[in-house]
Design an enzyme around this catalytic site. Structure first.
Site, PDB file in Angstrom:
ATOM      1  N   CYS A 294     -20.089  -0.451  -2.684  1.00 43.84           N
ATOM      2  CA  CYS A 294     -20.160  -1.182  -3.959  1.00 43.84           C
ATOM      3  C   CYS A 294     -21.426  -0.922  -4.778  1.00 43.84           C
ATOM      4  O   CYS A 294     -21.343  -0.427  -5.904  1.00 43.84           O
ATOM      5  CB  CYS A 294     -20.039  -2.674  -3.711  1.00 43.84           C
TER       6      CYS A 294
ATOM      7  N   GLY B 147     -26.892   0.775   0.317  1.00 41.54           N
ATOM      8  CA  GLY B 147     -25.774   1.722   0.370  1.00 41.54           C
ATOM      9  C   GLY B 147     -24.481   0.942   0.293  1.00 41.54           C
ATOM     10  O   GLY B 147     -24.445  -0.148  -0.258  1.00 41.54           O
TER      11      GLY B 147
ATOM     12  N   LEU C 149     -34.108  -9.886  -0.653  1.00 44.12           N
ATOM     13  CA  LEU C 149     -35.493  -9.435  -0.831  1.00 44.12           C
ATOM     14  C   LEU C 149     -35.969  -8.755   0.452  1.00 44.12           C
ATOM     15  O   LEU C 149     -37.156  -8.782   0.751  1.00 44.12           O
ATOM     16  CB  LEU C 149     -36.407 -10.616  -1.157  1.00 44.12           C
TER      17      LEU C 149
ATOM     18  N   THR D 175     -13.256  -4.140  -8.744  1.00 44.87           N
ATOM     19  CA  THR D 175     -14.395  -4.142  -9.674  1.00 44.87           C
ATOM     20  C   THR D 175     -14.139  -3.088 -10.744  1.00 44.87           C
ATOM     21  O   THR D 175     -13.971  -1.918 -10.439  1.00 44.87           O
ATOM     22  CB  THR D 175     -15.683  -3.811  -8.913  1.00 44.87           C
TER      23      THR D 175
ATOM     24  N   LEU E 182     -16.963 -10.798  -2.163  1.00 42.83           N
ATOM     25  CA  LEU E 182     -17.155 -10.777  -0.709  1.00 42.83           C
ATOM     26  C   LEU E 182     -18.018  -9.608  -0.259  1.00 42.83           C
ATOM     27  O   LEU E 182     -18.051  -8.560  -0.908  1.00 42.83           O
ATOM     28  CB  LEU E 182     -15.810 -10.751   0.023  1.00 42.83           C
ATOM     29  N   ARG E 183     -18.726  -9.826   0.852  1.00 44.88           N
ATOM     30  CA  ARG E 183     -19.527  -8.756   1.450  1.00 44.88           C
ATOM     31  C   ARG E 183     -18.836  -8.270   2.717  1.00 44.88           C
ATOM     32  O   ARG E 183     -18.188  -9.045   3.405  1.00 44.88           O
ATOM     33  CB  ARG E 183     -20.921  -9.277   1.853  1.00 44.88           C
TER      34      ARG E 183
ATOM     35  N   ASP F 236       0.867  -1.174   0.000  1.00 38.82           N
ATOM     36  CA  ASP F 236       0.000   0.000   0.000  1.00 38.82           C
ATOM     37  C   ASP F 236       0.904   1.223   0.000  1.00 38.82           C
ATOM     38  O   ASP F 236       1.963   1.218   0.630  1.00 38.82           O
ATOM     39  CB  ASP F 236      -0.898  -0.001   1.239  1.00 38.82           C
TER      40      ASP F 236
ATOM     41  N   GLU G  69     -14.049 -10.247  -7.207  1.00 36.41           N
ATOM     42  CA  GLU G  69     -14.270 -10.671  -5.828  1.00 36.41           C
ATOM     43  C   GLU G  69     -15.716 -10.348  -5.445  1.00 36.41           C
ATOM     44  O   GLU G  69     -16.214  -9.271  -5.737  1.00 36.41           O
ATOM     45  CB  GLU G  69     -13.293  -9.917  -4.913  1.00 36.41           C
TER      46      GLU G  69
ATOM     47  N   LYS H 211     -19.091  -9.521 -12.828  1.00 35.96           N
ATOM     48  CA  LYS H 211     -19.034  -8.793 -11.554  1.00 35.96           C
ATOM     49  C   LYS H 211     -20.030  -7.618 -11.554  1.00 35.96           C
ATOM     50  O   LYS H 211     -20.833  -7.463 -10.632  1.00 35.96           O
ATOM     51  CB  LYS H 211     -17.608  -8.294 -11.317  1.00 35.96           C
TER      52      LYS H 211
HETATM   53  C1  UDX Z   1     -21.987  -6.098  -1.962  1.00 33.32           C
HETATM   54  C2  UDX Z   1     -22.181  -7.462  -2.655  1.00 33.32           C
HETATM   55  O1  UDX Z   1     -23.143  -8.240  -1.936  1.00 33.32           O
HETATM   56  C3  UDX Z   1     -20.861  -8.202  -2.756  1.00 33.32           C
HETATM   57  O2  UDX Z   1     -21.023  -9.398  -3.488  1.00 33.32           O
HETATM   58  C4  UDX Z   1     -19.843  -7.299  -3.471  1.00 33.32           C
HETATM   59  O3  UDX Z   1     -18.568  -7.927  -3.516  1.00 33.32           O
HETATM   60  C5  UDX Z   1     -19.732  -5.969  -2.764  1.00 33.32           C
HETATM   61  O4  UDX Z   1     -21.028  -5.354  -2.656  1.00 33.32           O
HETATM   62  P1  UDX Z   1     -21.702  -5.233   0.539  1.00 33.32           P
HETATM   63  O5  UDX Z   1     -21.669  -3.858  -0.048  1.00 33.32           O
HETATM   64  O6  UDX Z   1     -20.691  -5.590   1.563  1.00 33.32           O
HETATM   65  O7  UDX Z   1     -21.584  -6.335  -0.618  1.00 33.32           O
HETATM   66  O8  UDX Z   1     -23.118  -5.420   1.246  1.00 33.32           O
HETATM   67  P2  UDX Z   1     -24.477  -6.221   0.995  1.00 33.32           P
HETATM   68  O9  UDX Z   1     -24.673  -7.180   2.102  1.00 33.32           O
HETATM   69  O10 UDX Z   1     -24.579  -6.737  -0.364  1.00 33.32           O
HETATM   70  O11 UDX Z   1     -25.552  -5.033   1.200  1.00 33.32           O
HETATM   71  C6  UDX Z   1     -25.523  -3.863   0.376  1.00 33.32           C
HETATM   72  C7  UDX Z   1     -26.633  -2.920   0.769  1.00 33.32           C
HETATM   73  O12 UDX Z   1     -27.906  -3.447   0.438  1.00 33.32           O
HETATM   74  C8  UDX Z   1     -26.704  -2.612   2.274  1.00 33.32           C
HETATM   75  O13 UDX Z   1     -27.011  -1.238   2.453  1.00 33.32           O
HETATM   76  C9  UDX Z   1     -27.841  -3.486   2.759  1.00 33.32           C
HETATM   77  O14 UDX Z   1     -28.468  -2.993   3.928  1.00 33.32           O
HETATM   78  C10 UDX Z   1     -28.778  -3.435   1.553  1.00 33.32           C
HETATM   79  N1  UDX Z   1     -29.675  -4.602   1.455  1.00 33.32           N
HETATM   80  C11 UDX Z   1     -29.163  -5.856   1.268  1.00 33.32           C
HETATM   81  C12 UDX Z   1     -31.053  -4.413   1.530  1.00 33.32           C
HETATM   82  O15 UDX Z   1     -31.530  -3.280   1.682  1.00 33.32           O
HETATM   83  N2  UDX Z   1     -31.859  -5.503   1.377  1.00 33.32           N
HETATM   84  C13 UDX Z   1     -31.388  -6.762   1.186  1.00 33.32           C
HETATM   85  O16 UDX Z   1     -32.194  -7.684   1.070  1.00 33.32           O
HETATM   86  C14 UDX Z   1     -29.994  -6.946   1.136  1.00 33.32           C
END
Ligand code: UDX
Length: 470
Positions: free
Chosen positions: A283, A280, A273, A124, A156-157, A34, A154, A227
């Site tokens: 990503c 938010g 769902l 991404t 991952l969440r 980094d 990738e 992706k």
């Molecule tokens: C996401 C993707 O899931 C992941 O595959 C990618 O690599 C990066 O972006 P992340 O941003 O960590 O991951 O969070 P995620 O759990 O997907 O939730 C994203 C947003 O959607 C959050 O604000 C969450 O609260 C919202 N959400 C998620 C909903 O409002 N409803 C749902 O059913 C699921």
């Protein structure tokens, strides 16, 4: 090729850091680079910069042994068989992904390549980035036989990053070179053969040695689109259920029942769902915008994506209006707020709908007491405490003497509050839940008037009886 691959990971953000320690956990030898010296020092010294399950323990195990941290890219990449680029791809004004960090890293790698190396894009990125990296390498004088560029997105969440990395639904490898495909297959072999899951210390998850994750080989462009399209589709699913929740409110139906019924169709599936205050994070908002721009640049009409964004934006305004209609007027109303992170389980507040809603409520003249289990330190940098915003130490302190309590982040601890205690603490026992964490009947049983998303509102008949109680 030995089983241990020498890997360099460029970037120690969410994806880079998690990938680096997980590659070490899979038996590889990793150098993570980094250009932020402070961050490198902190990582070397034992800090874990993000709130993420399993990460502190893995860092402790591998720091300065199987994972080294440095700010010297040339040193890190020298001798690496694969270099993973995991730097930021922020959103520029128009929504287009800003690839200047990726380009800068590619040019720097070009200067130090002497033996065959696989360059892997992990960030991404829009379709064609792979080709651009190749061109940058060639323009900097690197012979074609010395490198291949692979796309390995990738998925991952945040909050479950380590588990997601080690227990992926699939591993996508986009390349047109057999040699590069062999290197990537070797790197992921502990997962794809299932040998990792047999280790007693393996991180738990849904993959097993009998059901290891598949590795999908595609073209580079397909991998890049997989992706963006996956993230856009998940965002679409969320916006869809949010639109359905609005319809349920208008029809006096229950969106939770509707979502359950839809999710039982195996073609639809129950995940993503959950209605709420909109998606938010670092990503979805960025990737939907970037994918929309990619479509525009390629001359493809993908107006659906703009609609996904519109619904998401409206969802926050609808929630504000829900608060207004519950309380009649907003100016001077004291509110308790639970949650600032963009979702539960993380301290990340990037593009958090909770932060936006708090900002809107402050602008409406509501004094706010707020609590988040992990994100308050970060939130204070964008929302400093003031006469209208007070950070408090727990959910009950946020509820004391307020006109209503708002739930904005789906932290699991917010779903297990002592409702009798809440009722006694609040000036008026009104809960407005943007995440549907409670059964409306339970709220009524505890004397609380409950507003949620896409479900009929439950009014408690004695809702104004608890003023001043403790
Ligand atoms: C996401 C993707 O899931 C992941 O595959 C990618 O690599 C990066 O972006 P992340 O941003 O960590 O991951 O969070 P995620 O759990 O997907 O939730 C994203 C947003 O959607 C959050 O604000 C969450 O609260 C919202 N959400 C998620 C909903 O409002 N409803 C749902 O059913 C699921």
């Amino acid at each position: 090729m030995s089983n241990t691959i020498r890997i360099a990971v460029v970037g120690s953000g969410y994806v880079g850091l998690v990938a680096a320690v997980c590659f070490a956990e899979m038996g590889h030898s990793v150098v993570c680079v980094d250009n932020d010296q402070q961050k490198v020092d902190a990582l070397q010294g034992g800090d874990c910069p993000i709130h993420e399950e399993h990460l502190p323990a893995l860092l402790e195990r591998y720091r300065n042994s199987k994972v080294r941290f440095t700010n010297d890219l040339a040193e890190a990449t020298r001798g690496a068989e694969a270099i993973f680029i995991a730097v930021g791809t922020p959103q520029s004004g128009s929504g287009v992904a800003d690839l200047s960090y990726v380009e800068a890293v590619a040019s720097e790698i070009a200067r130090s390549l002497t033996t065959y190396t696989v360059i892997v894009e992990k960030s991404t990125v829009p379709v064609y980035t792979n080709e651009w990296i190749r061109r940058v390498m060639e323009r900097n004088g690197v012979a074609q036989h010395l490198f291949d560029v692979v796309s390995n997105p990738e998925f991952l969440r945040e909050g479950t990053a380590v588990r997601d990395f080690l227990h992926p639904d699939r591993i996508v490898v986009g390349t047109d070179s057999e040699r590069a495909a062999a290197v990537l297959s070797k790197i992921y072999e502990p997962l794809t053969t299932g040998s990792y899951y047999e280790q007693p210390s393996a991180i738990d998850g849904f993959c097993t040695s009998h059901e290891p994750p598949p590795l999908l080989l595609t073209s580079t462009k397909s991998a890049e689109i997989i992706k963006h399209a996956s993230n856009a589709f998940l965002a679409l699913k969320i916006s869809f259920i949010n639109a359905v929740s609005n319809l349920c409110e208008a029809a006096n139906a229950d969106v939770e029942q509707v979502a359950r019924g839809m999710g039982m169709d195996s073609r639809i599936g129950p995940r993503f769902l959950s209605p709420g205050i909109g998606y938010g994070g670092s990503c979805f908002p960025k990737d939907v915008a970037a994918f929309r721009c990619v479509a525009e640049q390629l001359g493809v009409d993908f107006a659906l994506l703009a609609e996904v964004e519109n619904i998401n934006k409206d969802q926050k305004i609808r929630f504000l209006n829900k608060v207004r209609s519950a309380l009649w007027t907003l100016r001077g109303k004291k509110l308790g707020v639970l949650g600032l992170a963009f979702k539960g389980g993380t301290d990340d507040i990037r593009e958090s709908p909770a932060i936006e809603i708090v900002q809107m409520l402050i602008a409406e003249g509501c004094p706010i007491k707020v609590f988040d289990p992990a994100a308050m330190e970060r939130a204070e940098q964008v929302l400093p405490s003031s006469s209208s915003l007070q950070y408090v130490s727990d959910a009950y302190a946020a509820s004391k003497d307020v006109d209503a309590l708002l739930i904005l982040t789906d932290w699991s601890e917010f779903a297990r509050l002592d409702l009798q205690r809440l009722n006694r603490l609040m000036r008026y026992p009104i809960v407005i839940d943007g995440r549907n964490l409670y059964d409306p009947e339970l709220m009524i049983e505890n004397g609380i008037t409950y507003f949620s998303v896409g479900r009929p509102t439950k009014h408690h008949v004695h809702e104004f009886a608890a003023a001043g109680a403790n």
